[in-house]
Design a protein around this motif. Structure first.
Motif, PDB file in Angstrom:
ATOM      1  N   SER A  49       0.809  -1.202   0.000  1.00 51.51           N
ATOM      2  CA  SER A  49       0.000   0.000   0.000  1.00 51.51           C
ATOM      3  C   SER A  49       0.844   1.253   0.000  1.00 51.51           C
ATOM      4  N   PRO A  50       0.425   2.291  -0.792  1.00 52.46           N
ATOM      5  CA  PRO A  50       1.172   3.543  -0.793  1.00 52.46           C
ATOM      6  C   PRO A  50       1.258   4.177   0.586  1.00 52.46           C
ATOM      7  N   SER A  51       0.278   3.871   1.477  1.00 53.27           N
ATOM      8  CA  SER A  51       0.320   4.466   2.802  1.00 53.27           C
ATOM      9  C   SER A  51       1.520   3.975   3.590  1.00 53.27           C
ATOM     10  N   ILE A  70      -5.101  14.414   1.873  1.00 55.79           N
ATOM     11  CA  ILE A  70      -3.968  15.335   1.844  1.00 55.79           C
ATOM     12  C   ILE A  70      -4.254  16.366   2.929  1.00 55.79           C
ATOM     13  N   LYS A  71      -3.462  16.337   3.966  1.00 58.47           N
ATOM     14  CA  LYS A  71      -3.728  17.200   5.120  1.00 58.47           C
ATOM     15  C   LYS A  71      -2.430  17.473   5.854  1.00 58.47           C
ATOM     16  N   GLY A  72      -2.263  18.707   6.285  1.00 62.79           N
ATOM     17  CA  GLY A  72      -1.066  19.054   7.039  1.00 62.79           C
ATOM     18  C   GLY A  72       0.223  18.845   6.271  1.00 62.79           C
ATOM     19  N   GLY A  73       0.154  18.976   4.936  1.00 63.82           N
ATOM     20  CA  GLY A  73       1.356  18.806   4.127  1.00 63.82           C
ATOM     21  C   GLY A  73       1.747  17.366   3.884  1.00 63.82           C
ATOM     22  N   VAL A  74       0.837  16.405   4.159  1.00 64.66           N
ATOM     23  CA  VAL A  74       1.137  14.982   3.996  1.00 64.66           C
ATOM     24  C   VAL A  74       0.010  14.298   3.228  1.00 64.66           C
ATOM     25  N   ALA A  75       0.362  13.450   2.258  1.00 60.44           N
ATOM     26  CA  ALA A  75      -0.607  12.634   1.528  1.00 60.44           C
ATOM     27  C   ALA A  75      -0.559  11.220   2.080  1.00 60.44           C
ATOM     28  N   ASP A  76      -1.737  10.584   2.217  1.00 63.74           N
ATOM     29  CA  ASP A  76      -1.791   9.257   2.826  1.00 63.74           C
ATOM     30  C   ASP A  76      -2.987   8.488   2.275  1.00 63.74           C
ATOM     31  N   MET A  77      -2.975   7.169   2.509  1.00 63.89           N
ATOM     32  CA  MET A  77      -4.101   6.307   2.146  1.00 63.89           C
ATOM     33  C   MET A  77      -4.594   5.589   3.388  1.00 63.89           C
ATOM     34  N   SER A  78      -5.921   5.349   3.445  1.00 66.07           N
ATOM     35  CA  SER A  78      -6.482   4.691   4.615  1.00 66.07           C
ATOM     36  C   SER A  78      -7.852   4.121   4.281  1.00 66.07           C
ATOM     37  N   TYR A  79      -8.431   3.470   5.298  1.00 66.34           N
ATOM     38  CA  TYR A  79      -9.811   2.986   5.218  1.00 66.34           C
ATOM     39  C   TYR A  79     -10.691   4.094   5.768  1.00 66.34           C
ATOM     40  N   HIS A  80     -11.623   4.573   4.966  1.00 64.18           N
ATOM     41  CA  HIS A  80     -12.437   5.711   5.391  1.00 64.18           C
ATOM     42  C   HIS A  80     -13.502   5.327   6.396  1.00 64.18           C
ATOM     43  N   ALA A 139      -1.320  13.243  -4.715  1.00 62.53           N
ATOM     44  CA  ALA A 139      -1.542  11.853  -5.102  1.00 62.53           C
ATOM     45  C   ALA A 139      -2.115  11.781  -6.509  1.00 62.53           C
ATOM     46  N   PHE A 140      -1.673  10.760  -7.251  1.00 63.69           N
ATOM     47  CA  PHE A 140      -2.271  10.419  -8.541  1.00 63.69           C
ATOM     48  C   PHE A 140      -3.170   9.220  -8.288  1.00 63.69           C
ATOM     49  N   LEU A 193       1.346   8.195  -4.249  1.00 65.68           N
ATOM     50  CA  LEU A 193       1.535   9.431  -3.497  1.00 65.68           C
ATOM     51  C   LEU A 193       2.824  10.109  -3.926  1.00 65.68           C
ATOM     52  N   PHE A 194       2.861  11.431  -3.794  1.00 62.97           N
ATOM     53  CA  PHE A 194       4.092  12.126  -4.174  1.00 62.97           C
ATOM     54  C   PHE A 194       4.334  13.349  -3.293  1.00 62.97           C
ATOM     55  N   THR A 195       5.555  13.847  -3.361  1.00 63.32           N
ATOM     56  CA  THR A 195       5.946  15.079  -2.692  1.00 63.32           C
ATOM     57  C   THR A 195       6.337  16.094  -3.762  1.00 63.32           C
ATOM     58  N   ALA A 196       6.571  17.337  -3.366  1.00 66.47           N
ATOM     59  CA  ALA A 196       6.927  18.369  -4.327  1.00 66.47           C
ATOM     60  C   ALA A 196       8.299  18.113  -4.915  1.00 66.47           C
ATOM     61  N   THR A 197       8.444  18.441  -6.180  1.00 66.28           N
ATOM     62  CA  THR A 197       9.778  18.421  -6.793  1.00 66.28           C
ATOM     63  C   THR A 197      10.513  19.668  -6.331  1.00 66.28           C
ATOM     64  N   PRO A 198      11.833  19.664  -6.339  1.00 65.18           N
ATOM     65  CA  PRO A 198      12.562  20.860  -5.905  1.00 65.18           C
ATOM     66  C   PRO A 198      12.141  22.111  -6.667  1.00 65.18           C
ATOM     67  N   ALA A 199      11.861  21.971  -7.970  1.00 67.16           N
ATOM     68  CA  ALA A 199      11.484  23.140  -8.767  1.00 67.16           C
ATOM     69  C   ALA A 199      10.152  23.704  -8.317  1.00 67.16           C
TER      70      ALA A 199
END
Length: 365
Positions: free
Chosen positions: A59-61, A148-158, A212-213, A221-227
């Motif tokens: 899992s991506p989480s 996506i919350k608090g600067g973090v992307a995550d996966m979970s069971y809703h 996230a894609f 899930l992804f984070t920002a690229t330096p650019a």
């Protein structure tokens, strides 16, 4: 005597045979029991908890190092960066009786729906609940929700809660259907951006770059690229007191009266938000004296909310990082200052695409 001895011998032989069969059966059962226990120990568990299934393990989480935005297949080039100039604000906004407004939308296929508040974004991939490509969590529910919350992307069971984009999510009076974001369109609400495409939906936080894609086949899930990180919203180094002192001269005087920056309300000034404000009084004000509302974008002064100043201090509340509501009080004919009942309401929103503040509603006449 010979016949009795023969009988005794036959009886003994019969008893011995029975005992042999009994011993063999017992031995078989013992061996089978041991084999069964060993099989249970060695074989992978098929428990419905799902936390040890191969899919859940991938899992991506559980990914401690999400990929940079620019390396995620299917995500647009601008993912992880500031709000694109061609993005439009989501048009369907639900206003729950309690809590902040929620922007809601779905993709054309209906497989992905999202709700965005000022505090975060939540999307659910419906097919994951059935196909379970990422397994189950410890509660036994399919991992089908991206946040996506608090600067973090995550996966979970809703869970079993009705998603905010569903009709009736906030009670019987909630009859709003979510906006359908067509393929090729980019929308935003507050600091959160989503781009819809046939290959999947990409959502991200324009401030932190986390995102996230999402597609039927996979979520990454992804984070920002330096650019894109360097292109994110910048903060001013000014404090509220410094901001009002540096810009008060730009506010036109009211009938010759000077403004008083020393007594300005600066607690809602935030140099890192798309839209913040300072309430500016005149020198020696009374309850009904005129006030002006100074507006700031990422700490930079962008002008007053209205051209004219209005009596009574306005009541301002934040809707999200780029939107505020303003209520002005005014006296109806024959009313006293203390008994003024007139009210005018307007909303101010920083439109990233237009690079300006957009006002809806009305100010006092």
């Amino acid at each position: 005597m010979k016949s009795k001895a023969l009988l005794s011998t036959n009886v003994l032989l019969a008893i011995a045979g029975v005992l042999t069969v009994v011993v063999a059966v017992v031995a078989f059962l013992v061996v089978r029991s041991v084999d069964s226990d060993e099989a249970k120990t060695a074989a992978p568990s098929t428990s419905s908890t799902g936390d040890d299934t191969p899919a859940a393990a991938g899992s991506p989480s559980a990914n401690e190092d999400p990929a940079p935005a620019g390396t995620v297949p299917g995500a647009p080039a601008e993912a992880g960066g500031p709000i694109p100039s061609g993005a439009t604000q989501i048009s369907t906004i639900k206003k729950p009786r309690y809590g902040s407004p929620v922007a809601v939308f779905k993709v054309p296929s209906g497989n992905i729906g999202c709700g965005i508040e000022s505090t975060g974004l939540q999307c659910r991939v419906s097919s994951y609940n059935k196909d379970k490509p990422y397994g189950l969590d410890r509660q036994g529910g399919a991992i089908d929700t991206i946040t996506i919350k608090g600067g973090v992307a995550d996966m979970s069971y809703h869970g079993s809660d009705v998603p905010p984009w569903a009709v009736g999510a906030y009670g019987a009076d909630d009859r709003l259907t979510p906006q359908v974001v067509g393929y090729g369109q980019t929308v935003y609400y507050g600091q959160y951006v989503c781009h819809s495409a046939e290959v999947g939906l990409t959502c991200w936080d324009s401030t932190s770059g986390a995102g996230a894609f999402m597609a039927r086949e996979r979520t990454e899930l992804f984070t920002a690229t330096p650019a894109s990180s360097t292109g994110a919203n910048k903060c001013s180094s000014m404090t509220g007191e410094q901001a009002v002192a540096a810009n008060v001269a730009k506010v036109p005087r009211f009938r010759g009266w000077a403004w008083d920056p020393r007594h300005a309300s600066v607690e809602n000034y935030d140099s890192c938000l798309a839209l913040s404000w300072i309430v500016l009084p005149i020198e020696g004000p009374t309850a009904s004296s005129p006030f002006q509302l100074m507006l700031f974008h990422n700490g930079e002064y962008i002008g007053t909310a209205t051209e004219r100043a209005h009596g009574f201090a306005p009541k301002v509340t934040r809707v999200d990082d780029s939107t505020i509501d303003v209520v002005w009080t005014w006296k109806r004919p024959g009313e006293t200052t203390a008994g003024a009942t007139g009210r005018s309401t307007a909303q101010f929103h920083w439109d990233q695409a237009a690079d300006k503040v957009v006002m809806t509603g009305e100010e006092p006449a």
